[in-house]
Design a protein around this motif. Structure first.
Motif, mmCIF file in Angstrom:
data_model
loop_
_atom_site.group_PDB
_atom_site.id
_atom_site.type_symbol
_atom_site.label_atom_id
_atom_site.label_comp_id
_atom_site.label_asym_id
_atom_site.label_seq_id
_atom_site.Cartn_x
_atom_site.Cartn_y
_atom_site.Cartn_z
ATOM 1 N N LEU A 1 -14.089 -0.857 11.598
ATOM 2 C CA LEU A 1 -13.566 -1.771 10.581
ATOM 3 C C LEU A 1 -12.629 -1.062 9.608
ATOM 4 O O LEU A 1 -11.714 -1.677 9.062
ATOM 5 N N CYS A 2 -12.864 0.222 9.382
ATOM 6 C CA CYS A 2 -12.059 0.980 8.420
ATOM 7 C C CYS A 2 -11.027 1.869 9.102
ATOM 8 O O CYS A 2 -10.592 2.878 8.523
ATOM 9 N N ALA A 3 -10.613 1.501 10.291
ATOM 10 C CA ALA A 3 -9.598 2.272 11.021
ATOM 11 C C ALA A 3 -8.314 2.479 10.216
ATOM 12 O O ALA A 3 -7.723 3.558 10.294
ATOM 13 N N PRO A 4 -7.857 1.505 9.401
ATOM 14 C CA PRO A 4 -6.642 1.748 8.607
ATOM 15 C C PRO A 4 -6.770 2.951 7.665
ATOM 16 O O PRO A 4 -5.796 3.642 7.404
ATOM 17 N N PHE A 5 -7.971 3.218 7.181
ATOM 18 C CA PHE A 5 -8.181 4.378 6.313
ATOM 19 C C PHE A 5 -8.121 5.669 7.119
ATOM 20 O O PHE A 5 -7.582 6.668 6.651
ATOM 21 N N LEU A 6 -8.667 5.639 8.316
ATOM 22 C CA LEU A 6 -8.613 6.822 9.174
ATOM 23 C C LEU A 6 -7.163 7.127 9.550
ATOM 24 O O LEU A 6 -6.772 8.286 9.631
ATOM 25 N N GLU A 7 -6.363 6.085 9.737
ATOM 26 C CA GLU A 7 -4.943 6.265 10.038
ATOM 27 C C GLU A 7 -4.177 6.847 8.851
ATOM 28 O O GLU A 7 -3.151 7.494 9.025
ATOM 29 N N ASN B 1 -15.216 -3.493 -8.484
ATOM 30 C CA ASN B 1 -15.812 -4.719 -7.975
ATOM 31 C C ASN B 1 -14.731 -5.501 -7.225
ATOM 32 O O ASN B 1 -13.876 -6.133 -7.847
ATOM 33 N N LEU B 2 -14.799 -5.460 -5.899
ATOM 34 C CA LEU B 2 -13.785 -6.132 -5.090
ATOM 35 C C LEU B 2 -13.859 -7.650 -5.230
ATOM 36 O O LEU B 2 -12.836 -8.329 -5.134
ATOM 37 N N GLU B 3 -15.047 -8.171 -5.467
ATOM 38 C CA GLU B 3 -15.182 -9.619 -5.618
ATOM 39 C C GLU B 3 -14.438 -10.112 -6.859
ATOM 40 O O GLU B 3 -13.853 -11.186 -6.839
ATOM 41 N N LEU C 1 -11.274 -4.410 1.427
ATOM 42 C CA LEU C 1 -10.830 -3.016 1.326
ATOM 43 C C LEU C 1 -9.413 -2.855 1.875
ATOM 44 O O LEU C 1 -8.575 -2.183 1.271
ATOM 45 N N GLU C 2 -9.153 -3.469 3.009
ATOM 46 C CA GLU C 2 -7.822 -3.369 3.608
ATOM 47 C C GLU C 2 -6.772 -4.064 2.728
ATOM 48 O O GLU C 2 -5.658 -3.579 2.584
ATOM 49 N N LYS C 3 -7.145 -5.172 2.121
ATOM 50 C CA LYS C 3 -6.231 -5.873 1.210
ATOM 51 C C LYS C 3 -5.870 -4.964 0.033
ATOM 52 O O LYS C 3 -4.709 -4.884 -0.362
ATOM 53 N N GLU C 4 -6.860 -4.264 -0.509
ATOM 54 C CA GLU C 4 -6.619 -3.335 -1.616
ATOM 55 C C GLU C 4 -5.760 -2.158 -1.151
ATOM 56 O O GLU C 4 -4.880 -1.701 -1.875
ATOM 57 N N LEU C 5 -6.000 -1.689 0.049
ATOM 58 C CA LEU C 5 -5.212 -0.586 0.610
ATOM 59 C C LEU C 5 -3.746 -0.982 0.741
ATOM 60 O O LEU C 5 -2.850 -0.204 0.406
ATOM 61 N N ASN C 6 -3.490 -2.199 1.185
ATOM 62 C CA ASN C 6 -2.118 -2.678 1.374
ATOM 63 C C ASN C 6 -1.451 -3.089 0.063
ATOM 64 O O ASN C 6 -0.234 -3.158 -0.011
ATOM 65 N N ASN D 1 -1.350 -1.452 -2.782
ATOM 66 C CA ASN D 1 -0.694 -0.327 -3.439
ATOM 67 C C ASN D 1 -0.480 0.777 -2.403
ATOM 68 O O ASN D 1 -1.438 1.427 -1.993
ATOM 69 N N PRO D 2 0.757 0.996 -1.965
ATOM 70 C CA PRO D 2 1.004 1.962 -0.890
ATOM 71 C C PRO D 2 0.868 3.434 -1.289
ATOM 72 O O PRO D 2 0.871 4.305 -0.428
ATOM 73 N N THR D 3 0.714 3.722 -2.587
ATOM 74 C CA THR D 3 0.670 5.142 -3.005
ATOM 75 C C THR D 3 -0.745 5.634 -3.277
ATOM 76 O O THR D 3 -1.008 6.829 -3.171
ATOM 77 N N ASP D 4 -1.658 4.728 -3.680
ATOM 78 C CA ASP D 4 -3.030 5.187 -3.915
ATOM 79 C C ASP D 4 -4.027 4.062 -3.684
ATOM 80 O O ASP D 4 -3.680 2.895 -3.705
ATOM 81 N N PHE D 5 -5.272 4.468 -3.474
ATOM 82 C CA PHE D 5 -6.384 3.540 -3.268
ATOM 83 C C PHE D 5 -7.419 3.844 -4.348
ATOM 84 O O PHE D 5 -8.130 4.852 -4.255
ATOM 85 N N PHE D 6 -7.448 3.050 -5.401
ATOM 86 C CA PHE D 6 -8.325 3.261 -6.548
ATOM 87 C C PHE D 6 -8.211 4.674 -7.106
ATOM 88 O O PHE D 6 -9.176 5.264 -7.538
ATOM 89 N N GLY D 7 -7.008 5.245 -7.060
ATOM 90 C CA GLY D 7 -6.774 6.573 -7.609
ATOM 91 C C GLY D 7 -6.726 7.684 -6.566
ATOM 92 O O GLY D 7 -6.328 8.808 -6.873
ATOM 93 N N ILE D 8 -7.129 7.413 -5.343
ATOM 94 C CA ILE D 8 -7.048 8.400 -4.263
ATOM 95 C C ILE D 8 -5.638 8.338 -3.690
ATOM 96 O O ILE D 8 -5.208 7.291 -3.198
ATOM 97 N N GLN D 9 -4.907 9.454 -3.804
ATOM 98 C CA GLN D 9 -3.524 9.488 -3.341
ATOM 99 C C GLN D 9 -3.453 9.340 -1.832
ATOM 100 O O GLN D 9 -4.196 9.976 -1.084
ATOM 101 N N LEU D 10 -2.564 8.459 -1.389
ATOM 102 C CA LEU D 10 -2.375 8.244 0.044
ATOM 103 C C LEU D 10 -1.201 9.065 0.496
ATOM 104 O O LEU D 10 -0.991 9.552 1.458
#
Length: 127
Positions: A16-22, A77-79, A111-116, A118-127
């Protein structure tokens, strides 16, 4: 959960979290037992020293997100971040409780919606 269910669970979460592994995250799985015979299953996605945890509690199968940035923990809180999608999903399951698979799929979509978002970070984690 028995060993077979645990293996299936972490394989499902990794799928389910393959986009993060990519995006360069690494995946770890472990669990913590509580004093009241409860257990928390932790699916960790790390990037450098920062990470986010997908945590499931045994029994009720509640799912929570925990983010660690430079050792500082955050509990987004994603909800609340996606109220429209959450409301729609909750209405769909008003009279029939969702299965753990349905909960996982919904959480992964948020999670994937949040990842998409902001293309530069995920809750502060630099992509």
């Amino acid at each position: 959960m028995n060993d077979k269910n645990e293996k299936n669970s972490w394989e499902e979460i990794a799928r389910l979290c393959a986009p993060f592994l990519e995006k360069g995250f690494t995946f770890e799985y472990f669990h913590q037992k509580g004093g009241d015979s409860s257990c928390v299953y932790i699916y960790r996605f790390k990037k450098g020293k920062n990470f986010f945890d997908w945590r499931e509690t045994s029994g009720k199968y509640e799912i929570h997100l925990v983010v660690s940035i430079n050792g500082e923990y955050r509990f987004p809180n994603l909800e609340k971040r996606y109220p429209k999608q959450t409301r729609k999903w909750k209405w769909k399951h008003l009279f029939k409780a969702p299965t753990i698979e349905e909960k996982r799929n919904f959480f992964a979509k948020l999670l994937e919606k949040e990842l998409n978002a902001n293309p530069t970070d995920f809750f502060g984690i630099q992509l």
